[in-house]
Design an enzyme around this catalytic site. Structure first.
Site, PDB file in Angstrom:
ATOM      1  N   ARG A 225      -9.344  -8.897   2.711  1.00 48.72           N
ATOM      2  CA  ARG A 225      -8.339  -8.327   3.624  1.00 48.72           C
ATOM      3  C   ARG A 225      -8.567  -6.819   3.782  1.00 48.72           C
ATOM      4  NH1 ARG A 225      -2.944  -6.077   3.040  1.00 48.72           N
ATOM      5  NH2 ARG A 225      -1.442  -6.993   4.507  1.00 48.72           N
TER       6      ARG A 225
ATOM      7  N   HIS B   9      -0.471  -4.325  10.945  1.00 45.48           N
ATOM      8  CA  HIS B   9       0.583  -5.199  11.488  1.00 45.48           C
ATOM      9  C   HIS B   9       0.797  -4.978  12.990  1.00 45.48           C
ATOM     10  CE1 HIS B   9       1.390  -6.660   7.489  1.00 45.48           C
ATOM     11  NE2 HIS B   9       1.407  -5.408   7.075  1.00 45.48           N
TER      12      HIS B   9
ATOM     13  N   SER C 228       4.054  -6.656   2.666  1.00 49.04           N
ATOM     14  CA  SER C 228       2.690  -6.613   3.233  1.00 49.04           C
ATOM     15  C   SER C 228       1.672  -7.116   2.204  1.00 49.04           C
ATOM     16  CB  SER C 228       2.381  -5.192   3.713  1.00 49.04           C
ATOM     17  OG  SER C 228       1.172  -5.157   4.419  1.00 49.04           O
ATOM     18  N   LEU C 229       0.810  -6.234   1.694  1.00 52.47           N
ATOM     19  CA  LEU C 229      -0.147  -6.601   0.648  1.00 52.47           C
ATOM     20  C   LEU C 229       0.554  -7.282  -0.533  1.00 52.47           C
ATOM     21  CD1 LEU C 229      -2.687  -6.146  -1.296  1.00 52.47           C
ATOM     22  CD2 LEU C 229      -1.666  -3.911  -1.731  1.00 52.47           C
TER      23      LEU C 229
ATOM     24  N   GLN D  80       0.823  -1.203   0.000  1.00 54.31           N
ATOM     25  CA  GLN D  80       0.000   0.000   0.000  1.00 54.31           C
ATOM     26  C   GLN D  80       0.864   1.263   0.000  1.00 54.31           C
ATOM     27  OE1 GLN D  80      -3.219  -0.938   2.566  1.00 54.31           O
ATOM     28  NE2 GLN D  80      -4.105   1.083   2.505  1.00 54.31           N
TER      29      GLN D  80
ATOM     30  N   GLN E 176       0.062 -12.781   9.145  1.00 54.10           N
ATOM     31  CA  GLN E 176       0.657 -11.573   8.575  1.00 54.10           C
ATOM     32  C   GLN E 176       0.046 -10.255   9.073  1.00 54.10           C
ATOM     33  OE1 GLN E 176      -0.208  -9.550   5.225  1.00 54.10           O
ATOM     34  NE2 GLN E 176       1.584 -10.057   4.030  1.00 54.10           N
TER      35      GLN E 176
END
Length: 294
Positions: free
Chosen positions: A113, A195, A88-89, A9, A244
């Site tokens: 998500r 996170h 991440s993503l 992101q 995650q």
């Protein structure tokens, strides 16, 4: 060994993917499939929307995922990974590009998500901050001492760690880290504490969806955020994916491990150049480049 990495992101921009849609029939078909799967024309927002449209989590995450996975597809023979990772993503993009997840399943998971994270953000005011110029250990120490939820969230590169937590906790941490000599300690324009333990409601929701999703053997090791290690076992990939959302992104460790395991170049597949900059901070001499369509 060729390493391919996928952004998260923050890399979005208006017009992203339009060149592929206009010039490549396979890309166009994939974008249209995405519109159908999501139930709204995300391509309209990606190609002609506003910055504000693209900032919505439910749009941002699928948009970046689509740009990355479709670009990997239309690269043809130029996409020949010997190792992959995603920030991440971006981990979902990496899994699709490496054949562990189907395009449609990956898109559905990313959409779920995004929605789950949005809901979790609305439950409690929370935020993130970038800390630059301090050792990771010092930042971890400060986080541990604060009597609020504040945790390391993204180990982005050497001397740059993003922390995540309650608004009060992040404010306290910023103050203390500045006193310790941080070059910069500033809040990020994000909707919540990604996170961190505050994403637990989203993690629970996403875990159910991941359990119901088929994961195959990838064509090469996928270095996952939770462990920073290369993984090929679908069962392990699934378990790491479930953790995650509430665990830190070990990106610095991931890049170091990929280099230690033989990475000789890094290609960033998707919008922006953020990951290339992070790789260079770990190893100045490492060749980096942006992926281009065939």
């Amino acid at each position: 060994m060729k390493a391919f990495v996928f952004p998260g992101q923050g890399a979005q921009f208006v017009g992203m993917g339009k060149d592929m849609y206009d010039s490549n029939p396979e890309a166009k078909a994939m974008f249209e499939k995405a519109n159908e799967t999501l139930g709204f024309r995300i391509t309209d927002l990606m190609f002609e929307g506003t910055d504000e449209d693209l900032k919505q989590t439910k749009v941002t995450q699928p948009a970046i995922f689509l740009h990355s996975t479709i670009l990997a597809k239309v690269m043809g023979d130029k996409f020949a990974p010997e190792m992959v990772a995603g920030h991440s993503l971006g981990e979902f993009s990496a899994l699709v590009a490496a054949g562990a997840l189907s395009f449609e399943d990956g898109l559905k998971l990313v959409s779920k998500r995004a929605m789950a994270m949005q809901k979790a953000c609305e439950l409690e005011p929370s935020t993130m901050a970038a800390i630059i110029g301090l050792d990771d250990e010092k930042v971890e120490e400060v986080c541990n001492k604060i009597d609020e939820i504040v945790v390391p969230a993204n180990y982005n590169t050497v001397g740059q760690l993003v922390i995540s937590g309650s608004v009060a906790g992040i404010d306290q941490a910023i103050e203390q880290l500045k006193e310790l000599g941080a070059k910069r300690a500033m809040k990020l324009p994000v909707g919540g504490a990604f996170h961190s333990p505050l994403m637990e409601p989203a993690r629970v929701e996403l875990e159910k969806a991941i359990n119901e999703t088929n994961i195959e053997n990838p064509v090469c090791p996928v270095y996952q955020n939770v462990t920073a290690a290369g993984e090929r076992d679908p069962k392990e990939i699934k378990e790491n994916l479930k953790k995650q959302l509430t665990a830190p992104v070990k990106w610095t460790q991931t890049v170091k491990n990929m280099i230690a395991d033989g990475a000789s170049s890094f290609t960033e597949v998707g919008p922006g150049k953020a990951l290339q900059g992070m790789v260079k901070k770990v190893d100045r001499k490492m060749p980096v480049e942006s992926a281009t369509a065939e």
